[in-house]
Each structure stands twice: as C-alpha cells, then as structure tokens.
Design a protein around this motif. Structure first.
Motif, short mmCIF file in Angstrom:
data_model
loop_
_atom_site.label_atom_id
_atom_site.label_comp_id
_atom_site.label_asym_id
_atom_site.label_seq_id
_atom_site.Cartn_x
_atom_site.Cartn_y
_atom_site.Cartn_z
N ARG A 683 0.83 -1.21 0.00
CA ARG A 683 0.00 0.00 0.00
C ARG A 683 0.86 1.25 0.00
N ARG A 684 1.91 1.27 0.80
CA ARG A 684 2.81 2.43 0.84
C ARG A 684 3.57 2.60 -0.48
N ALA A 685 3.92 1.49 -1.16
CA ALA A 685 4.61 1.58 -2.45
C ALA A 685 3.69 2.19 -3.50
N LEU A 686 2.41 1.82 -3.47
CA LEU A 686 1.47 2.42 -4.42
C LEU A 686 1.29 3.91 -4.15
N LEU A 687 1.25 4.30 -2.88
CA LEU A 687 1.15 5.72 -2.56
C LEU A 687 2.39 6.48 -3.01
N ARG A 688 3.55 5.86 -2.86
CA ARG A 688 4.78 6.52 -3.31
C ARG A 688 4.78 6.73 -4.83
N MET A 699 9.64 8.39 -14.32
CA MET A 699 10.52 7.23 -14.39
C MET A 699 10.65 6.55 -13.03
N ARG A 700 10.82 7.33 -11.98
CA ARG A 700 10.92 6.74 -10.64
C ARG A 700 9.60 6.09 -10.23
N ALA A 701 8.48 6.67 -10.67
CA ALA A 701 7.18 6.08 -10.36
C ALA A 701 7.04 4.71 -11.03
N LEU A 702 7.46 4.60 -12.31
CA LEU A 702 7.38 3.31 -12.99
C LEU A 702 8.33 2.30 -12.37
N ASP A 703 9.50 2.77 -11.91
CA ASP A 703 10.42 1.85 -11.21
C ASP A 703 9.81 1.35 -9.90
N THR A 704 9.10 2.21 -9.20
CA THR A 704 8.47 1.81 -7.95
C THR A 704 7.38 0.76 -8.19
N LEU A 705 6.70 0.86 -9.32
CA LEU A 705 5.61 -0.07 -9.62
C LEU A 705 6.10 -1.42 -10.13
N ALA A 709 1.41 -6.06 -8.65
CA ALA A 709 0.31 -6.51 -9.49
C ALA A 709 -1.00 -6.04 -8.87
N GLY A 710 -2.06 -6.14 -9.66
CA GLY A 710 -3.37 -5.71 -9.18
C GLY A 710 -3.91 -4.54 -9.97
N GLY A 711 -5.19 -4.26 -9.77
CA GLY A 711 -5.83 -3.18 -10.50
C GLY A 711 -5.25 -1.82 -10.20
N ALA A 712 -4.93 -1.53 -8.91
CA ALA A 712 -4.38 -0.22 -8.56
C ALA A 712 -3.02 -0.01 -9.21
N ALA A 713 -2.17 -1.05 -9.21
CA ALA A 713 -0.85 -0.92 -9.83
C ALA A 713 -0.98 -0.76 -11.35
N ASP A 714 -1.89 -1.49 -11.98
CA ASP A 714 -2.08 -1.35 -13.43
C ASP A 714 -2.57 0.06 -13.79
#
Length: 825
Positions: A683-688, A699-705, A709-714
């Motif tokens: 959850r904290r990684a998705l918020l970041r 670019m950093r956001a895509l690296d964090t993702l 997996a899951g709908g929120a990450a997609d």
C-alpha cells in the motif's frame, strides 16, 4: 319456583374455591435460627416449593383454600405477607432476600424451613486492647495481656526509661505485611533481654542467624533530636549489612582459630509476597472511638512510631473506604522518611487506594506484579485492580475474591463489589455479573438502597435479553429518586422504552430534557446529556447534538468526573459521525466540529484515534484538506512503529488528494519501517508511485511499480505511460483496464483511454468509445469529452489552416484540463 330461585342464587354466590380442597398450616420460629412452615396438603397433591430472590412460592396442581387469615395473624421473623395467587393454586410469602430455603415432603406434610442469609465469617468482638503488641511467636491474640518485659541491665537502661511507643504496639496489630513477612531480627536470638524501645526489623528476606557476640541495642533515653538521628543512622547501617553487596557485619568477621562461617543463603530478588489483611480489626467496632484512639496515639508518637501512626490511619481509612483521608495519611507518612519495610506497606496501601479509584495503568500495582498464590486478599485486590481495563485477567481470581469479600467491612465490600459489577457489565460477562449480584443480594441488600442493586439486576436482565424484566428493575431503582444509580436507571429506562417501541423520539427527547435541567450539576447529568445528544443525532439535528457534546466537554472535561464525561461524549460523537457519514458530501458540519470542538474530540478519542481518523476522512471528502492533514500530522507525531506507518499512509493519501505530492513523499520517507506486513508495504509503495507521478517524476514512479500486481498498480502504470507521452502504450494499458472492468469501468479510465487514442491518432477507437461509453461519462466531469474528440465525417473539402489550428488548440487544452483534473474532488 321460589325455592328453586333461592337455591340458584346461593349456588351463584358461592365462590369458585368452594369445591377446592382445604390446606391446613402451622407457622413458627425455632430458637431464632430458622422459621418453619408446615402445610397439610390434600391427598395426591404434588407441591413445588420455589424460592426466588425475596419470595417463597408453594405451587399446587389444583386450586386450594389457603388459611391466609391464620398465617397472616401469626408473627414470624422470616415469613410474612401470605397471599393466594393464580386462582388459588399458588401460595406466596415474603422472605429475606438471599435467605436459605429447604423443603421436605413427609407423607401429606410439606415442611419448609427458611433460614436467614449466610452471614460472613466474622471474628468475635474485639476488646478494647485490640491494638496489643504481637507475641514473638505469632500475631496478637485478642484479650491476651502482653508478657512483662524483663528489667534491662543497669548499664544500658536508666531508671527514667519511658514506656514503649504506642505505635510500636499498633504497628504489630495493623501491619499485614509485617505480620506475614517480617523475620525475627538477630537481637531476638540473643540471650539478652530486648530493650524497651528496640527498633523492629524491616520486612526483608530471612538472613542466617548471627552469633550473639555483639548485639546492637538502642538505649532507652528521653527522646531528643540527637538520639533520633543516631538511631536512624544505626538502623540504616543494619539494613545495609543485610543487603546483598553491603559490608559484612563486624560480629560475623572470622576470628583466628575459629571455624569458617557458613555461606549466607541467597536473597530472593523482587518484593516479598503480600500477606493477609485484618480489615475488620482495622475498621474497629466504633468509628469515632477508633479514629480518636489512632489520632491520640499519633500525636504522642515520634520517629518511626509516627510513620506507623499514619500507616494505621491509612489502614483504618481503607477498611472504611475513605479515600480522601487515606491518601492524606499516605502523603503525611511519605513525608516522615519511612524505613524500607514501612515504604513497602505504604506502596501496598497506595495501590489499594488506586484500585478504588479505578486506575488506568494497573501494571504498576504490586497486586499485579506479584503472583497472588493462595492469598485470598491478594486475589481480591488483584481482581479489583485489573477489572476496569483487563477483565479477562481479573476474572481468573473472581471466585476466591467473592468468597473473601464476605468477611470485609460493609463499606469496603460495597465499593469493591460495585467495581467488579461495572467491569463485568462493561465486558458483557453475564455469568460473572450474576455471581456478583447474588453476593450483593446476600450480604449488602440493605446497604445498596440507592438503587445500585436494581440497576445491576436490570443490566443483567438486558444481558439475558429480557428487556421487560430489565425495565421493571429500572422502575424500582428510579422510584427511589436519590443516588446516581437510581437516576442512571431512569435514563436507561427511557432509552430502553424507546428501543422497545413504547416511547417515540420526541417523547424521549422531552423526558431527557426534563432530566437534564432537573439534575443540573449532578453526577447523572453526563449520562443525560449523552443520551439527549444521541437522540438529537438520530433525528438529524446535528447542530443540537454538537451543542450537547460541547457542553459535556466544557462542563465536565476538567473535573473529577471528566473521564466518565469523556466516555459519554465518545459515544455521542460516534453517533454524530455516523450521521455525517450518511449525509451528502460538501456540508459544513465536519468543519464546524473540528473548529469548535477539536480539542474535545482529541480528549474523548480512544487509544486507536478512531474518532479523529473518521473526522479527518470526512474533512477530506468534503474538501477541507488543510484541517484533515493537521489532525493526521498530530496523530503521526504521537505514534511509533507499525501504527506510525499506517497513519503515515493515511496522511499521504490525504496529501495526494489535495495536490501536495511533495509533502506526501516526505511523510512516507519519515514514517517508513523495515518490519512491515506485505499488505501495508504494498500500500505504501502504491502511494509513493502516485505521489511521484503527481510530482512529475514518471521514471521513478514506474520503477516503484515494478513487481506490483493488481488493478491499482495497473492503473498507476497506465497513468505513468500517459504522463510520459507514450500514447500507444497508454492506449493499450487503459484498454486492458476498461476491458477488465466489464460493464462498469471507471469514468476516468474511459476518458484517459479516449484521450490516449486521440493523441495516438486512433480515430476509430475514439469514435467507438463515443458510441459505447457515452452514457458512462454522463454526469461526471468528463461528460462530452469523447464527443469533442470524435473527428467529423469525411468530406471531399480539404481542411483549412484555421480548422487545424482550432483542433490542435482543443487537444492541448483538453490535455492540460485532464492533467489538472486528475484526482481532484
């Protein structure tokens, strides 16, 4: 015809019991021990004798004629008020509450014996010299004269030696720890007689016997400051000699040619066990006489005896449940430089008074730190200490505690039973509450005439899901019209009638308003205000409910009853928040609650900050992000560990929704922890990633993702591709989201899908979305977007420069608009 009419009238005038069998009865008292009722029953009758709490019922299968005039004409100690009910099938009588009833069938006779309630195992009356000094072999014996002391040697005691201190005798009779744990001092083992003013040994672990070569004696001289100081120094030196690590005594040093002394026994660590308490003796037979005797002895005491005097006063106040006097005596004793054994007694008494005050932190109490073992008094005070906050642990020693409470003085027993009953009721433990109420009926029915007994019986009936019985008990309690429990029963009766449908909301509000003004400033006003505020909240009158909450905090938040007022305000505030959560977004009440009563909300909140978190969620929903983030910032700063990481995630979400992504990243960095559960870490990684996207760091956001997996990450990954200008890739990602959602895709996903396709030059996809998803975007902020992006029908006329310029400008404007609208309320 005249004769027939007369016979008919006589038959009609004959009562229905004319054909019933006659029961003969005898009633009498046997030597004051029990009362006996003997009933001669008809042939074939199978009676049932049932004893309720305060009534006796004898039930027959058929009607009978009972000799009520005969029974009510005989005076009996335990049986009175005979009545025939249920059409003559049942005989009822009033008996003492909690009486012991036994029934015996002997042919046609039914013998019912009614004895009084079980009396506590009291000690015999204590004579005047109850405070006599204890004997060397055990505790003091009531009525025994102390053995005369032998005359001291001529070189150690002058002829003018004063008598022993009064409190050297009182301490022996009133010190539960000293009687149970004090060990004989080396001077008692010496062949020399004990001095008249010998200092008693502190309650420490036993030490090995010392040779009587050099016993330490204190000269009995007229009291003076210099000798008091010298005695105190000598006592401190003896205590240091007995402690581990202190210097060895001079008398135990090895002499030349003498055999080596045995190694001292290891001293156990931790405080000694808590011994029995002689509470009836502490209370005394006469309140005034006992207190005057203690105060007179205190005025004549000096040094250690004066500390013992204050300890005796504190024990007297504890036995009588006098909290203010007991705390004053403890403070006075602590200011007199008490010895270690006296400090231990003071700590035990202080923990007992804290139990009466229902302290919030029971782990600091000796009754909790030390295992109780088989000591019944220890079980009593351990249960009372743990009951308000940890009922499951307090319930373990409840049977032993209830049995021991039978021997306690009435005032103290009533206080402790009330504490246990309220804790059992709060924990919804019906079985334990039943045991406590039965003991209240048995020993304290007369002492609880303030409605307390009926209040707890009503609470027990509610736990048993019998509201009619509970309402009857509440009516009995409220009829007294005096005492907090009678008035609390009246408030609860109003709420119970409302839930049972016997009273509507307007009637409940009218009765609660009357109680509020009739009891202004009384103990029950907090409950009345809380119930009234809850009724206002249920009716949707949020402003009036907030006024009740503010009144609770302003009037009672800083008083001795502040804790109870805040608990009542917590329930009221929860009802107000429930109403606000069901209301439409955009109201002013959440902001008004925070602005007017923010401090009171923090005071009334529980340990998990449930109320403040709910209020912050409402503020974010209604667009008041500044006030919401202030609340969450304060919660984060006051928390640690996993809780700090959870609250940091909540605060980061609020900051991202309000467009403050940079602050959200800072909060996530400050509240991070390496020992987090997988769900919280994801959850904290998705918020970041969401914050990085909003801050422009795609670019950093895509690296964090990566790896999530899951709908929120997609969805975040598709947004990242859109922000990076990868229109074909973004179109594909949003197409998968819309296809996965089925018939109810998110409006934002549909809009960004169409915009990505438009920017990628896929006009067919835009036209198809406009036809299939036009209804999905209706009523949202994206309405009309797909129609605007749909290209006009093909024509033979070429496009001119102005039209191309307008379309490019529209596309740029839509792009900027989409970026500005993202995640905005």
């Amino acid at each position: 015809m005249t004769v027939a009419s007369t016979l008919l009238l006589v038959a009609l005038a004959t009562p229905a019991t004319a054909g019933a069998a006659t029961v003969k009865a005898q009633l009498g008292d046997h030597l004051g021990d029990f009362s006996r009722l003997v009933l001669s029953l008809p042939d074939g009758a199978e009676p049932d004798a049932i004893a309720d709490a305060c009534a006796l019922r004898v039930i027959l299968p058929k009607r009978a004629r009972w000799p009520l005039d005969v029974l009510n004409g005989i005076w009996s100690v335990r049986l009175s008020g005979f009545e025939a009910v249920e059409d003559g099938r049942t005989l009822t009588a009033a008996i003492p509450c909690g009486a012991r009833v036994t029934a015996l069938r002997e042919r046609r006779l039914l013998i019912v014996d009614v004895a009084g309630p079980p009396t506590p195992g009291r000690k015999p009356p204590v004579p005047v010299d109850v405070f006599a000094p204890e004997t060397p072999d055990g505790p003091p014996v009531a009525g025994a004269e102390p053995a005369p002391l032998p005359a001291p040697p001529a070189d150690t005691a002058p002829a003018t030696s004063p008598p022993p201190s009064a409190f050297s005798e009182i301490a022996g009779a009133l010190n539960p720890v000293g009687v149970a744990n004090a060990q004989p001092a080396p001077v008692r083992l010496a062949p020399l007689p004990a001095p008249p003013a010998a200092i008693p040994a502190p309650a420490v672990a036993p030490v090995p016997a010392q040779p009587p070569a050099a016993p330490v004696l204190v000269k009995a001289a007229p009291p003076s400051l210099e000798e008091d100081v010298r005695a105190s120094i000598e006592q401190t030196l003896r205590q240091l000699e007995r402690r581990p690590g202190g210097r060895p005594p001079a008398s135990t040093a090895p002499q030349p040619g003498a055999p080596a002394a045995a190694a001292p026994a290891p001293v156990p660590q931790g405080p000694p066990p808590i011994g029995p308490m002689d509470l009836p003796a502490w209370a005394g037979d006469d309140f005034v006489q006992t207190r005057e005797r203690l105060q007179q002895a205190l005025s004549d005491a000096r040094g250690r005896g004066r500390v013992d005097g204050f300890i005796a006063l504190a024990r007297f106040a504890l036995a009588r449940a006098l909290e203010e006097e007991g705390r004053a005596a403890l403070e006075a004793a602590a200011a007199q430089s008490p010895a270690p054994d006296q400090r231990y007694s003071l700590q035990i008494l202080g923990d007992a008074f804290r139990a009466l005050d229902r302290a919030d932190k029971p782990d600091d109490s000796l009754f909790v730190q030390i295992p109780p073992g088989a000591a019944p008094d220890h079980h009593v005070w351990r249960s009372a200490t743990l009951a308000p906050t940890r009922w499951a642990a307090a319930r373990e020693g409840l049977p032993i505690a209830l049995k021991r409470l039978l021997d306690y003085p009435p005032e103290l027993r009533s206080r402790l039973l009330t504490i246990l009953a309220e804790a059992a009721n709060a924990a919804r433990d019906a079985n334990a509450l039943n045991l406590i109420v039965l003991e209240m009926i048995t020993v304290d029915a007369k002492g609880m005439a303030d409605g307390r007994l009926d209040w707890f019986r009503g609470q027990f009936a509610e736990l048993r899901n019998t509201p009619d019985t509970a309402l009857d008990h509440y009516r009995k309690a409220s009829d007294l019209r005096s005492g907090p429990y009678a008035r609390r029963a009246e408030v609860r009766g109003i709420e119970l009638r409302r839930t049972m449908g016997k009273l509507d909301e307007d009637g409940a509000i009218a009765e609660l308003e009357a109680l509020r003004y009739a009891w202004r400033g009384d103990d029950i006003e907090t409950d009345a205000l809380a119930a009234l505020g809850g009724a206002y909240a249920r009716q949707g009158r949020t402003e009036a409910a907030l006024d009740m909450f503010g009144l609770l905090g302003r009037r009672f938040g800083a008083t001795a009853r502040g804790r109870e007022a805040l608990v009542a305000g917590r329930a009221l505030l929860a009802a107000v928040l429930d109403q606000l959560e069901r209301a439409r977004p955009g109201g002013l009440y959440p902001l008004a609650l925070q602005a007017r009563h923010g401090r009171l909300v923090a005071l009334a909140d529980d340990g998990d900050a449930t109320l403040r978190r709910r209020l912050a969620t409402l503020l974010v929903r209604d667009g008041y992000s500044v006030e919401a983030t202030r609340i969450l910032h304060a919660l984060v700063e006051d928390s640690t560990g996993v809780r700090r990481a959870e609250l940091g995630a909540v605060l980061a979400r609020a900051l991202i929704d309000s467009g403050r992504e940079g602050e959200a990243l800072e909060v996530l960095n400050r509240t991070g922890d390496s020992n987090l559960e997988a769900a919280l870490a994801e959850r904290r990684a998705l918020l970041r990633a969401d914050a990085l996207l909003g801050d422009g760091d795609t670019m950093r956001a895509l690296d964090t993702l990566r790896g999530l997996a899951g709908g929120a990450a997609d969805r975040l990954r598709a947004r990242g591709l859109f922000e990076a200008g990868e229109w074909p890739a973004a179109r594909t990602a949003f197409a998968e989201l819309v296809a996965t959602a089925g018939g109810e895709p998110a409006a934002e996903d549909v809009a960004l899908y169409g915009l990505s396709a438009y920017l990628a030059g896929d006009t067919d996809t835009v036209r198809g979305l406009a036809e299939s998803q036009r209804g999905r975007l209706a009523g949202t902020r994206w309405a009309g977007l797909l129609d605007t992006l749909t290209p006009p029908p093909a024509s033979d006329r070429p496009l001119d420069t102005d039209e191309v310029t307008r379309q490019l400008a529209a596309a740029d404007a839509l792009d900027r608009l989409a970026r500005g609208w993202r995640n905005r309320p």
